[in-house]
Design a protein around this motif. Sequence first.
Motif, PDB file in Angstrom:
ATOM      1  N   LEU A   5     -27.718  37.186  44.713  1.00  0.00           N
ATOM      2  CA  LEU A   5     -27.064  38.466  44.937  1.00  0.00           C
ATOM      3  C   LEU A   5     -25.563  38.241  44.957  1.00  0.00           C
ATOM      4  O   LEU A   5     -25.053  37.429  45.733  1.00  0.00           O
ATOM      5  CB  LEU A   5     -27.509  39.089  46.266  1.00  0.00           C
ATOM      6  CG  LEU A   5     -28.898  39.717  46.332  1.00  0.00           C
ATOM      7  CD1 LEU A   5     -29.998  38.673  46.313  1.00  0.00           C
ATOM      8  CD2 LEU A   5     -29.018  40.587  47.576  1.00  0.00           C
ATOM      9  N   LEU A   6     -24.859  38.954  44.108  1.00  0.00           N
ATOM     10  CA  LEU A   6     -23.416  38.787  43.978  1.00  0.00           C
ATOM     11  C   LEU A   6     -22.712  39.836  44.833  1.00  0.00           C
ATOM     12  O   LEU A   6     -22.768  41.034  44.558  1.00  0.00           O
ATOM     13  CB  LEU A   6     -23.029  38.891  42.499  1.00  0.00           C
ATOM     14  CG  LEU A   6     -23.664  37.739  41.698  1.00  0.00           C
ATOM     15  CD1 LEU A   6     -23.812  38.104  40.237  1.00  0.00           C
ATOM     16  CD2 LEU A   6     -22.855  36.469  41.845  1.00  0.00           C
ATOM     17  N   ALA A   7     -22.066  39.347  45.899  1.00  0.00           N
ATOM     18  CA  ALA A   7     -21.509  40.240  46.914  1.00  0.00           C
ATOM     19  C   ALA A   7     -20.075  39.878  47.267  1.00  0.00           C
ATOM     20  O   ALA A   7     -19.641  40.075  48.398  1.00  0.00           O
ATOM     21  CB  ALA A   7     -22.381  40.178  48.175  1.00  0.00           C
ATOM     22  N   ALA A   8     -19.319  39.349  46.310  1.00  0.00           N
ATOM     23  CA  ALA A   8     -17.971  38.853  46.614  1.00  0.00           C
ATOM     24  C   ALA A   8     -16.876  39.876  46.370  1.00  0.00           C
ATOM     25  O   ALA A   8     -15.774  39.734  46.890  1.00  0.00           O
ATOM     26  CB  ALA A   8     -17.676  37.595  45.788  1.00  0.00           C
ATOM     27  N   GLY A   9     -17.165  40.920  45.604  1.00  0.00           N
ATOM     28  CA  GLY A   9     -16.112  41.826  45.160  1.00  0.00           C
ATOM     29  C   GLY A   9     -15.617  42.789  46.224  1.00  0.00           C
ATOM     30  O   GLY A   9     -16.283  43.043  47.231  1.00  0.00           O
ATOM     31  N   ARG A  10     -14.453  43.351  45.957  1.00  0.00           N
ATOM     32  CA  ARG A  10     -13.810  44.266  46.905  1.00  0.00           C
ATOM     33  C   ARG A  10     -14.359  45.686  46.786  1.00  0.00           C
ATOM     34  O   ARG A  10     -14.448  46.423  47.768  1.00  0.00           O
ATOM     35  CB  ARG A  10     -12.301  44.277  46.660  1.00  0.00           C
ATOM     36  CG  ARG A  10     -11.520  45.158  47.614  1.00  0.00           C
ATOM     37  CD  ARG A  10     -10.052  45.195  47.222  1.00  0.00           C
ATOM     38  NE  ARG A  10      -9.404  43.907  47.424  1.00  0.00           N
ATOM     39  CZ  ARG A  10      -8.844  43.534  48.569  1.00  0.00           C
ATOM     40  NH1 ARG A  10      -8.864  44.339  49.614  1.00  0.00           N
ATOM     41  NH2 ARG A  10      -8.260  42.372  48.677  1.00  0.00           N
ATOM     42  N   GLY A  11     -14.710  46.116  45.564  1.00  0.00           N
ATOM     43  CA  GLY A  11     -15.182  47.490  45.383  1.00  0.00           C
ATOM     44  C   GLY A  11     -14.053  48.486  45.481  1.00  0.00           C
ATOM     45  O   GLY A  11     -14.042  49.366  46.342  1.00  0.00           O
ATOM     46  N   THR A  12     -13.074  48.373  44.586  1.00  0.00           N
ATOM     47  CA  THR A  12     -11.835  49.147  44.719  1.00  0.00           C
ATOM     48  C   THR A  12     -12.045  50.652  44.557  1.00  0.00           C
ATOM     49  O   THR A  12     -11.302  51.439  45.129  1.00  0.00           O
ATOM     50  CB  THR A  12     -10.806  48.672  43.679  1.00  0.00           C
ATOM     51  OG1 THR A  12     -11.389  48.727  42.366  1.00  0.00           O
ATOM     52  CG2 THR A  12     -10.383  47.242  43.978  1.00  0.00           C
ATOM     53  N   ARG A  13     -13.065  51.073  43.799  1.00  0.00           N
ATOM     54  CA  ARG A  13     -13.231  52.501  43.548  1.00  0.00           C
ATOM     55  C   ARG A  13     -13.708  53.264  44.778  1.00  0.00           C
ATOM     56  O   ARG A  13     -13.461  54.455  44.906  1.00  0.00           O
ATOM     57  CB  ARG A  13     -14.194  52.728  42.384  1.00  0.00           C
ATOM     58  CG  ARG A  13     -13.581  52.378  41.033  1.00  0.00           C
ATOM     59  CD  ARG A  13     -14.547  52.585  39.892  1.00  0.00           C
ATOM     60  NE  ARG A  13     -15.600  51.556  39.885  1.00  0.00           N
ATOM     61  CZ  ARG A  13     -16.498  51.440  38.915  1.00  0.00           C
ATOM     62  NH1 ARG A  13     -16.504  52.283  37.903  1.00  0.00           N
ATOM     63  NH2 ARG A  13     -17.412  50.484  38.967  1.00  0.00           N
ATOM     64  N   ILE A  14     -14.405  52.591  45.670  1.00  0.00           N
ATOM     65  CA  ILE A  14     -14.918  53.268  46.861  1.00  0.00           C
ATOM     66  C   ILE A  14     -14.203  52.823  48.125  1.00  0.00           C
ATOM     67  O   ILE A  14     -14.353  53.419  49.184  1.00  0.00           O
ATOM     68  CB  ILE A  14     -16.440  53.013  47.009  1.00  0.00           C
ATOM     69  CG1 ILE A  14     -17.066  53.982  48.024  1.00  0.00           C
ATOM     70  CG2 ILE A  14     -16.719  51.572  47.387  1.00  0.00           C
ATOM     71  CD1 ILE A  14     -18.566  53.854  48.156  1.00  0.00           C
ATOM     72  N   SER A  15     -13.361  51.812  48.042  1.00  0.00           N
ATOM     73  CA  SER A  15     -12.801  51.165  49.233  1.00  0.00           C
ATOM     74  C   SER A  15     -11.985  52.123  50.110  1.00  0.00           C
ATOM     75  O   SER A  15     -11.955  51.956  51.331  1.00  0.00           O
ATOM     76  CB  SER A  15     -11.944  49.961  48.828  1.00  0.00           C
ATOM     77  OG  SER A  15     -10.882  50.370  47.980  1.00  0.00           O
TER      78      SER A  15
END
Length: 236
Positions: A5-15
């Motif tokens: 499971l890749l869970a490292a990203g910031r998620g800029t669109r919903i942050s």
Amino acid sequence: MKAILLAAGRGTRISKRIQEIPKSTLPIGDKPLIRRTVEMMIAAGIEPIVCVGYKHEKVYEALEGLPVKFFYNPFYDVTNSIASLWFAREELDDDMIVMNADVFFSTDILNKLLDDKRPVILASDKSRTATGDYFFALGDNNCVRKYGKDIPLEERDCEYVGLAKITKDFVPKFKDQLKVLIDSQKHGCWWEEVLYTLSDKEQIHTLDVDGMFWSEIDYFDDYQRILNYIDKHESK
């Protein structure tokens, strides 16, 4: 079988709407999304591996007490998911599920994926072509022919779910191509580029999950859709 499971990203669109937490740790019902997914994998006899980066301590907290192996991508802010997968490459030695940790999907999707014995499969949804995030145009045997966010509407056949299965026999080809891309400094790519760049010489199959519920959390509306589904199907 293992699941990465890749869970490292910031998620800029919903942050901006969820403050400083990884979107994979958003609460779904009574537990974080990533915990639901990991528990689903464990129940199916699949060994969970999680790649973390942004606010990694929040992911550790969400998965406290579960038998999870973690890999940390310290360069999460300047790389993409292919780099996170590279840090976990030693685990690529068995039948594999590789997925984005911000995807919610029903158990029947996992079961359908596990029942399919083809060497490499990308879960997709043929009911979603008018709107969505990432699309495929398909060729023979429903294999990936074109891929991208900007495929013209008339060429789209399905939307990508964010979930794949790779059999042990195919893993060496996958690892070799992963190394090719990393050695070429393609660390800004999504992990799926490993498969996409093989599609001209290998059959990269798709598996249609039309009619089954799933949602990748890119925007707050996606999150709300999941909450509505949970409220309807699990609140009783």
